[in-house]
Design a protein around this motif. Structure first.
Motif, PDB file in Angstrom:
ATOM      1  N   ILE A  72      27.768  40.534  42.244  1.00 49.35           N
ATOM      2  CA  ILE A  72      26.925  39.817  41.296  1.00 49.35           C
ATOM      3  C   ILE A  72      27.555  38.466  40.998  1.00 49.35           C
ATOM      4  O   ILE A  72      28.752  38.374  40.709  1.00 49.35           O
ATOM      5  CB  ILE A  72      26.746  40.646  40.011  1.00 49.35           C
ATOM      6  N   ARG A  73      26.732  37.428  41.044  1.00 46.92           N
ATOM      7  CA  ARG A  73      27.157  36.087  40.657  1.00 46.92           C
ATOM      8  C   ARG A  73      26.263  35.657  39.511  1.00 46.92           C
ATOM      9  O   ARG A  73      25.048  35.772  39.594  1.00 46.92           O
ATOM     10  CB  ARG A  73      27.003  35.122  41.816  1.00 46.92           C
ATOM     11  N   TYR A  74      26.869  35.154  38.464  1.00 47.25           N
ATOM     12  CA  TYR A  74      26.086  34.740  37.317  1.00 47.25           C
ATOM     13  C   TYR A  74      26.719  33.511  36.676  1.00 47.25           C
ATOM     14  O   TYR A  74      27.895  33.234  36.850  1.00 47.25           O
ATOM     15  CB  TYR A  74      25.949  35.872  36.289  1.00 47.25           C
ATOM     16  N   ARG A  75      25.880  32.785  35.955  1.00 45.76           N
ATOM     17  CA  ARG A  75      26.332  31.578  35.270  1.00 45.76           C
ATOM     18  C   ARG A  75      26.027  31.687  33.795  1.00 45.76           C
ATOM     19  O   ARG A  75      25.013  32.247  33.404  1.00 45.76           O
ATOM     20  CB  ARG A  75      25.605  30.358  35.828  1.00 45.76           C
ATOM     21  N   SER A  80      30.646  29.684  35.935  1.00 47.07           N
ATOM     22  CA  SER A  80      30.049  30.707  36.797  1.00 47.07           C
ATOM     23  C   SER A  80      31.107  31.743  37.145  1.00 47.07           C
ATOM     24  O   SER A  80      32.297  31.440  37.224  1.00 47.07           O
ATOM     25  CB  SER A  80      29.477  30.079  38.062  1.00 47.07           C
ATOM     26  N   HIS A  81      30.649  32.959  37.338  1.00 55.41           N
ATOM     27  CA  HIS A  81      31.544  34.079  37.613  1.00 55.41           C
ATOM     28  C   HIS A  81      30.927  34.940  38.710  1.00 55.41           C
ATOM     29  O   HIS A  81      29.726  34.921  38.926  1.00 55.41           O
ATOM     30  CB  HIS A  81      31.740  34.931  36.354  1.00 55.41           C
ATOM     31  N   SER A  82      31.761  35.710  39.367  1.00 55.36           N
ATOM     32  CA  SER A  82      31.263  36.704  40.310  1.00 55.36           C
ATOM     33  C   SER A  82      32.104  37.964  40.156  1.00 55.36           C
ATOM     34  O   SER A  82      33.263  37.902  39.751  1.00 55.36           O
ATOM     35  CB  SER A  82      31.300  36.195  41.745  1.00 55.36           C
ATOM     36  N   ALA A  83      31.471  39.094  40.457  1.00 58.68           N
ATOM     37  CA  ALA A  83      32.173  40.367  40.311  1.00 58.68           C
ATOM     38  C   ALA A  83      31.560  41.387  41.257  1.00 58.68           C
ATOM     39  O   ALA A  83      30.382  41.319  41.585  1.00 58.68           O
ATOM     40  CB  ALA A  83      32.062  40.868  38.872  1.00 58.68           C
ATOM     41  N   VAL A  99      33.117  47.470  36.922  1.00 64.67           N
ATOM     42  CA  VAL A  99      33.546  46.237  37.564  1.00 64.67           C
ATOM     43  C   VAL A  99      34.843  46.540  38.296  1.00 64.67           C
ATOM     44  O   VAL A  99      35.802  47.025  37.688  1.00 64.67           O
ATOM     45  CB  VAL A  99      33.743  45.110  36.528  1.00 64.67           C
ATOM     46  N   THR A 100      34.852  46.254  39.595  1.00 62.43           N
ATOM     47  CA  THR A 100      36.005  46.614  40.419  1.00 62.43           C
ATOM     48  C   THR A 100      36.652  45.378  41.027  1.00 62.43           C
ATOM     49  O   THR A 100      36.012  44.351  41.214  1.00 62.43           O
ATOM     50  CB  THR A 100      35.597  47.568  41.560  1.00 62.43           C
ATOM     51  N   THR A 101      37.936  45.513  41.321  1.00 63.15           N
ATOM     52  CA  THR A 101      38.680  44.507  42.072  1.00 63.15           C
ATOM     53  C   THR A 101      39.424  45.246  43.174  1.00 63.15           C
ATOM     54  O   THR A 101      39.284  46.467  43.315  1.00 63.15           O
ATOM     55  CB  THR A 101      39.690  43.756  41.176  1.00 63.15           C
TER      56      THR A 101
END
Length: 169
Positions: A72-75, A80-83, A99-101
Motif C-alpha cells: 500500500i502506498r498512501y499520501r 508519502s508512505h508505503s507499507a 504491517v510487516t517488514t
C-alpha cells in the motif's frame, strides 16, 4: 589445433547469438503496444434502481471474507508512505491488518464484535478500546465504522438506507 579453433569459434558464435536474441527479446518486451481505452458508450437502457440493488445484494451475499497481502502506498500532509500489509476481513465487522517488514510485524490491528485491539512493536504496547470511527482514524487514518471498512475491502459499497427512484447519467 584446428579442432580447438573451430570449437572456440562455435562457442563465440553461440554466445553472440544468445546475446543478440536476449537483446532483441528485451527490446520487443519493452516496446509492447499500448492499448487505447475503448470509448465508453452508455447503454441504451439503464437498469432500474431495484435491479442495481439486487445486484449489490447478490454480490454482498456471495463474498463473505478476504485474505490478502498488499503493498500500500498512501499520501498525507506529512508526506508519502508505503507499507506491506497482510489484511483479513470478514463480514460483518471482523478485520485484521498487520504491517510487516523484513524483520516481522511492526503493527497489528484487530477488530471483532465491537472491540478494537492495536499492538505497536516499537512501543511494545497493546491498546484496547471500542471499534469506533475515531479509533480507526487514530490507528490507520480511516474514519469509517468497521462494518463499512469491511464492505469496501470486500468490494461492495456499504448499504445505505434511502429511496432512489431512478438511475440516470
Amino acid at each position: 589445433m584446428r579442432y580447438a579453433n573451430s570449437q572456440n569459434r562455435r562457442v563465440r558464435f553461440m554466445r553472440a547469438w544468445l546475446a543478440l536474441t536476449l537483446t532483441v527479446g528485451s527490446i520487443c518486451a519493452g516496446c509492447a503496444a499500448v492499448r487505447r481505452p475503448a470509448a465508453v458508450v452508455p447503454p441504451q437502457v439503464l437498469p432500474s434502481a431495484a435491479q442495481l440493488e439486487a445486484a449489490l445484494t447478490s454480490r454482498r451475499e456471495a463474498v463473505h471474507s478476504l485474505r490478502a497481502l498488499a503493498r500500500i502506498r498512501y499520501r498525507d500532509p506529512d508526506g508519502s508512505h508505503s507499507a506491506r500489509q497482510a489484511i483479513i476481513a470478514a463480514r460483518p465487522d471482523r478485520v485484521r491488518i498487520e504491517v510487516t517488514t523484513f524483520v516481522g510485524s511492526i503493527f497489528v490491528l484487530t477488530s471483532d464484535d465491537g472491540a478494537l485491539t492495536a499492538w505497536e512493536r516499537q512501543e511494545n504496547t497493546v491498546y484496547r478500546g471500542q471499534a469506533s470511527p475515531e479509533n480507526l482514524w487514530r490507528y490507520i487514518h480511516v474514519g469509517l465504522p468497521v462494518s463499512e471498512l469491511v464492505d469496501i475491502v470486500l468490494g461492495t459499497p456499504p448499504p445505505r438506507p434511502g429511496t432512489q427512484a431512478e438511475v440516470s447519467f
